[in-house]
Design a protein around this motif. Structure first.
Motif, PDB file in Angstrom:
ATOM      1  N   UNK A 155     -36.964-108.755 -19.957  1.00 24.90           N
ATOM      2  CA  UNK A 155     -36.563-109.886 -19.190  1.00 24.90           C
ATOM      3  C   UNK A 155     -35.988-110.909 -20.284  1.00 24.90           C
ATOM      4  N   UNK A 156     -34.955-111.680 -20.385  1.00 24.31           N
ATOM      5  CA  UNK A 156     -34.452-112.619 -21.350  1.00 24.31           C
ATOM      6  C   UNK A 156     -33.972-113.739 -20.461  1.00 24.31           C
ATOM      7  N   UNK A 157     -34.177-114.958 -21.193  1.00 23.77           N
ATOM      8  CA  UNK A 157     -33.825-116.343 -20.962  1.00 23.77           C
ATOM      9  C   UNK A 157     -32.846-116.584 -21.810  1.00 23.77           C
ATOM     10  N   UNK A 158     -31.536-117.195 -21.288  1.00 19.63           N
ATOM     11  CA  UNK A 158     -30.392-117.542 -22.167  1.00 19.63           C
ATOM     12  C   UNK A 158     -30.859-118.959 -22.551  1.00 19.63           C
ATOM     13  N   UNK A 159     -31.150-119.079 -24.057  1.00 20.13           N
ATOM     14  CA  UNK A 159     -31.293-120.618 -24.324  1.00 20.13           C
ATOM     15  C   UNK A 159     -30.296-121.433 -24.540  1.00 20.13           C
ATOM     16  N   UNK A 160     -29.096-120.967 -24.310  1.00 21.39           N
ATOM     17  CA  UNK A 160     -27.846-121.998 -24.586  1.00 21.39           C
ATOM     18  C   UNK A 160     -27.637-122.403 -23.129  1.00 21.39           C
ATOM     19  N   UNK A 161     -28.384-122.012 -22.091  1.00 21.11           N
ATOM     20  CA  UNK A 161     -28.320-122.759 -21.024  1.00 21.11           C
ATOM     21  C   UNK A 161     -29.315-123.198 -20.387  1.00 21.11           C
ATOM     22  N   UNK A 162     -29.384-124.029 -19.336  1.00 20.33           N
ATOM     23  CA  UNK A 162     -30.711-125.152 -18.976  1.00 20.33           C
ATOM     24  C   UNK A 162     -31.632-124.017 -18.589  1.00 20.33           C
ATOM     25  N   UNK A 163     -32.975-124.345 -19.016  1.00 21.85           N
ATOM     26  CA  UNK A 163     -34.048-123.605 -18.445  1.00 21.85           C
ATOM     27  C   UNK A 163     -35.218-124.336 -17.954  1.00 21.85           C
ATOM     28  N   UNK A 164     -36.237-123.960 -17.216  1.00 21.77           N
ATOM     29  CA  UNK A 164     -37.321-124.700 -16.704  1.00 21.77           C
ATOM     30  C   UNK A 164     -38.536-123.760 -16.725  1.00 21.77           C
ATOM     31  N   UNK A 165     -39.596-124.304 -16.810  1.00 18.58           N
ATOM     32  CA  UNK A 165     -40.924-123.640 -16.418  1.00 18.58           C
ATOM     33  C   UNK A 165     -41.167-123.955 -14.757  1.00 18.58           C
TER      34      UNK A 165
END
Length: 141
Positions: free
Chosen positions: A76-86
């Protein structure tokens, strides 16, 4: 307990449909098996299509906040170039906010007006029928 007419149920169903928006996702990662998982699918990872622009997926989403991640070869990966949240579980996810468009808001207004018009039409018909009955009683008596 409010009873909804078939027309009201249809109007609500139409309203939900017009508020949904098509969203295109492109995965920035490379791999053999790439999928998109999100809050809208109860985190079920749906395979993405490999195209000339990379791994892509199209999803229809209602207005609101939606979390998602890319699953690349099982990881599982998050795209750090797009908005993220916890999120409330302390997990970092990508997040997308879908706003109702002006066009969709106008469609919603039309659905609401049609429903109001239909109710007014029913009330007018009931009043007309009552007056007609009173006239018949007067002419008989």
């Amino acid at each position: 307990d409010i009873q909804m007419s078939l027309g009201d149920r249809a109007a609500i169903r139409t309203l939900r449909q017009v508020q949904q928006q098509v969203v295109h996702f492109t995965c920035p990662f490379q791999g053999n098996n790439i999928a998109l998982a999100g809050s809208w699918s109860s985190w079920v990872a749906n395979p993405m299509s490999n195209s000339t622009v990379g791994w892509v997926s199209t999803v229809v989403l209602p207005p609101g906040q939606h979390e998602y991640k890319f699953v690349v070869d099982g990881e599982w990966h998050v795209d750090t170039s797009k908005p993220t949240m916890i999120n409330e579980n302390g997990i970092q996810n990508n997040v997308i906010f879908i706003q109702p468009s002006i066009e969709n808001e106008l469609k919603q207004e039309i659905v609401d007006l049609k429903r109001k018009y239909s109710k007014l039409e029913e009330e007018i018909n009931q009043i007309y029928k009552k007056k007609k009955k009173k006239k018949k009683k007067k002419t008989r008596g």
